[in-house]
Design an enzyme around this catalytic site. Structure first.
Site, PDB file in Angstrom:
ATOM      1  N   SER A  65       0.839  -1.191   0.000  1.00 43.14           N
ATOM      2  CA  SER A  65       0.000   0.000   0.000  1.00 43.14           C
ATOM      3  C   SER A  65       0.882   1.252   0.000  1.00 43.14           C
ATOM      4  CB  SER A  65      -0.958  -0.050   1.183  1.00 43.14           C
ATOM      5  OG  SER A  65      -1.959   0.934   1.072  1.00 43.14           O
ATOM      6  N   GLU A  84      -8.919  -5.067  -4.661  1.00 37.12           N
ATOM      7  CA  GLU A  84      -8.323  -4.059  -3.782  1.00 37.12           C
ATOM      8  C   GLU A  84      -9.357  -3.058  -3.246  1.00 37.12           C
ATOM      9  OE1 GLU A  84      -5.099  -3.703  -2.940  1.00 37.12           O
ATOM     10  OE2 GLU A  84      -3.867  -4.624  -4.497  1.00 37.12           O
ATOM     11  N   HIS A  92      -7.793  -5.345  -0.471  1.00 37.87           N
ATOM     12  CA  HIS A  92      -6.551  -4.672  -0.133  1.00 37.87           C
ATOM     13  C   HIS A  92      -6.071  -5.137   1.241  1.00 37.87           C
ATOM     14  CE1 HIS A  92      -3.733  -1.308  -0.528  1.00 37.87           C
ATOM     15  NE2 HIS A  92      -4.037  -0.913   0.712  1.00 37.87           N
TER      16      HIS A  92
END
Length: 493
Positions: A193, A309, A402
């Site tokens: 991330s 995600e 995610h």
């Protein structure tokens, strides 16, 4: 029995503790406290210790919103102390003798939350016979603000100070890691991330390039930077809304919380998080992300995303982000014009599933493919992946969301609350997937290749490893939508 281990490094003498197969050195300061008039400035290397430093506990994390109440956070092994004096790192090593490859993992959290302590390195260090390093860096407006654009020439402000913190930590690794049994010439930088966005920055900025030999990017690229014009616009709004017309001195008197609240009140028209890294045209030039990727340091790279995600942002209120189809279409229009935006938007239904697919492609998957294309076209070894394994337990509705890769790579991530991702029941097939992924990552850290069963990526074939309960190799798995996105390139707006 816990035994103390003493070493002498360039930074001074340190004392760690052996726990089973691994020696832990926790909370080592790598920078001088960025406090007072230096709270927004370039970091300074920590002076050598005058007496042995007892590296027995994690250092304070950067000021941030609490993810959970402090007692529960302590149960989860999370840092519950926050301080502007946050520049510390952690080292896990099988033995302080030898010369092992090194994995430096940069935590995510949207540049506003997170800490290196959330990613215990014991399992990876022991499993792979590698040295693992995690670190803290400045977050929020302390680390990511446009004040250098608003007050040019004032050395109390540095663009993307949090990324400069990370670079200082990498420099510390180069100078000290041999004393921990690591090889400074075989350092892999990795992140997920915001950590992955950070790795991309280190790949394309000259100042970071001496400090690593390989890279791993999990769910994030340069496209999540603000362009310089947008940073200047936000800076002008902050200057007006925070009462800075007579100069920046009030910024040094506000507590971190009051600083955040004042900034949020001052900037009304923004997408997602205000405190995001931006293009400063010094460290990071004015070229668009794809062109920057072509000029990245020529190192082997693992790069990929999870399949779903964007469900993390549509369904969870952790990070503020506009997730409607109209807002995403408008963002594409700013990159590519209204006609291309309408064509792109037409690929996705205006329902939950369609918005997740649209957001995943816009923010993560298509920028990742573009970065992989350009890095591979420059002659580098690239290994592309997509994780399709779906979360269990409370996050099951989010699919392959995610951050679902984190409990697969880090055996102790979120323990004892891993059931949030993994569910309550043992799952041998999921365990086997986690072992395969860890082994691929560790082979790459050791050898620069993740294994013979994972072929290299090339722009012509876009060969991609699809991780799931049963792994498979697929050529150009996003071919239908990827063709429509070809050439659409830009920074966050």
């Amino acid at each position: 029995m816990v035994a103390e281990v003493r070493i002498e490094a360039a930074c001074g003498r340190l004392v760690g503790r052996r726990h089973g197969d691994v020696v832990r050195f926790l909370g080592i300061p790598y920078g001088e406290p960025p406090i007072g008039q230096r709270r927004f400035a370039r970091p300074e290397a920590k002076a050598a210790f005058a007496r042995p430093f007892e590296a027995f506990s994690f250092g304070a994390a950067a000021p941030q919103r609490r993810a959970m109440p402090a007692p529960i956070g302590r149960m989860a092994g999370l840092v519950t102390e926050f301080s502007e004096d946050c520049l510390s790192l952690n080292v896990w090593t099988p033995d302080v003798r030898g010369k092992r490859p090194v994995l430096v993992f940069i935590h995510g959290g949207g540049f506003i939350i997170g800490a290196g302590s959330q990613y215990p390195g014991d399992d990876l260090a022991a499993r792979g016979d590698v040295v693992v390093v995690t670190l803290n860096y400045r977050l929020g407006l302390l680390g990511f603000n446009p004040f250098a654009e608003v007050f040019p020439g004032d050395e109390r402000f540095a663009a993307n100070a949090g990324l400069l913190d990370q670079r200082l930590a990498l420099q510390w690794v180069r100078e000290n890691i041999a004393a921990f049994g690591g090889d400074p010439g075989r350092v892999t930088i990795a992140g997920e991330s915001a950590g992955s966005v950070s790795v991309a920055w280190h790949l394309v900025t000259k100042g970071s390039q001496p400090f690593y030999a390989r890279a791993i990017m999990q769910s994030g690229t340069l496209s999540l930077f603000y362009g310089r014009d947008r940073a200047r616009q936000i800076g002008a709004e902050l200057r007006r809304g925070m009462g800075l017309s007579h100069g920046p001195d009030p910024l040094f008197a506000l507590s971190p919380k009051r600083l955040h609240d004042a900034a949020a009140a001052a900037v009304e028209n923004h997408t997602g998080v205000i405190s995001r890294p931006h293009v400063d045209e010094c460290e990071l030039g004015s070229a668009l992300p794809a062109a920057l990727a072509k000029a990245a340091k020529p190192v082997p790279l693992i790069i990929g995303t999870t399949r779903d995600e964007f469900s993390f942002f549509t369904d969870l209120p952790l990070l503020p982000m506009k997730t409607g189809k109209a807002e995403m279409t408008a963002m594409v229009a700013r990159f590519a014009g209204p006609q291309a935006a309408e064509q792109i938007a037409g690929l996705y239904a205006d329902d939950r599933r369609g918005r997740i697919a649209f957001g995943t492609d816009l923010v993560f998957r298509m920028p990742t493919i573009a970065f992989a294309d350009n890095h591979a076209a420059a002659g580098n070894a690239v290994f592309s992946y997509r994780l399709d394994w779906e979360a269990k337990g409370p996050l099951a509705r989010l699919g392959a969301t995610h951050s679902v890769d984190l409990p697969l790579i880090f055996a102790d991530f979120m323990r004892p609350f891993r059931a949030v991702y993994l569910g309550l029941l043992p799952d041998p097939r999921r365990h086997e997937l986690a072992v395969r992924m860890r082994d691929h990552w560790l082979r790459f850290v050791r050898d620069g290749r993740p294994g013979a069963d994972w072929p290299a990526y090339a722009p012509e074939a876009r060969t991609t490893m699809i991780f799931g309960l049963k792994d498979r190799i697929v050529a150009d798995p996003e071919a239908a939508r990827r063709a429509a996105w070809q050439g659409i390139d830009g920074f966050a707006t």
